[in-house]
Design a protein around this motif. Structure first.
Motif, PDB file in Angstrom:
ATOM      1  N   HIS A   1      54.355  39.140  42.637  1.00 53.55           N
ATOM      2  CA  HIS A   1      54.358  38.223  41.484  1.00 53.55           C
ATOM      3  C   HIS A   1      55.586  37.363  41.352  1.00 53.55           C
ATOM      4  CE1 HIS A   1      55.025  37.641  37.136  1.00 53.55           C
ATOM      5  NE2 HIS A   1      53.983  37.656  36.822  1.00 53.55           N
TER       6      HIS A   1
ATOM      7  N   LEU B   1      50.695  34.761  36.131  1.00 52.87           N
ATOM      8  CA  LEU B   1      49.395  35.779  36.347  1.00 52.87           C
ATOM      9  C   LEU B   1      49.660  36.292  34.983  1.00 52.87           C
ATOM     10  CD1 LEU B   1      50.792  36.735  39.762  1.00 52.87           C
ATOM     11  CD2 LEU B   1      48.378  35.952  39.011  1.00 52.87           C
TER      12      LEU B   1
ATOM     13  N   GLU C   1      44.410  34.260  36.509  1.00 51.08           N
ATOM     14  CA  GLU C   1      44.882  33.816  37.998  1.00 51.08           C
ATOM     15  C   GLU C   1      44.813  34.906  38.683  1.00 51.08           C
ATOM     16  OE1 GLU C   1      45.673  30.721  38.962  1.00 51.08           O
ATOM     17  OE2 GLU C   1      45.531  29.613  37.364  1.00 51.08           O
TER      18      GLU C   1
ATOM     19  N   THR D   1      46.718  40.493  40.388  1.00 50.80           N
ATOM     20  CA  THR D   1      46.241  39.798  39.030  1.00 50.80           C
ATOM     21  C   THR D   1      46.486  40.707  37.939  1.00 50.80           C
ATOM     22  OG1 THR D   1      44.289  38.624  38.198  1.00 50.80           O
ATOM     23  CG2 THR D   1      43.838  40.867  39.310  1.00 50.80           C
TER      24      THR D   1
ATOM     25  N   THR E   1      48.499  44.977  34.950  1.00 55.82           N
ATOM     26  CA  THR E   1      48.433  44.395  36.181  1.00 55.82           C
ATOM     27  C   THR E   1      47.641  45.117  37.336  1.00 55.82           C
ATOM     28  OG1 THR E   1      50.759  45.357  36.769  1.00 55.82           O
ATOM     29  CG2 THR E   1      50.833  43.358  35.722  1.00 55.82           C
TER      30      THR E   1
END
Length: 87
Positions: free
Chosen positions: A27, A38, A43, A59, A65
């Motif tokens: 990330h 993100l 995205e 993502t 997450t």
């Protein structure tokens, strides 16, 4: 669990990445080096290892997450050829 990636912009990172790291490090790469946010859920980023045998997709959505890992037992992910100025 159902994962829907429609209406998500997918970025494929074609330079080899050290995939020993987890979600937070990937990330950070996406945010700091690629300028990809993100956290909005629109995205996804695909990283491929140097050996092209491992792929990680990161993502997020409204629930949290995600880090998806795909390891090939045979073969490799195809090498992508990119020409400068082709776009």
């Amino acid at each position: 669990m159902n994962i829907h990636l429609q209406d998500v912009h997918v970025t494929l990172v074609i330079s080899p990445t050290d995939l020993r790291c987890g979600y937070h490090r990937l990330h950070s790469i996406a945010q700091d080096q690629l300028g990809i946010n993100l956290n909005d859920g629109k995205e996804a980023v695909v990283f491929i290892s140097k050996t092209r045998r491992i792929c990680k997709i990161i993502t997020s959505d409204n629930r949290g997450t995600m880090l998806l890992t795909r390891t090939l037992h045979h073969g490799r992910f195809e090498e992508l050829l990119v020409r400068v100025g082709a776009l």
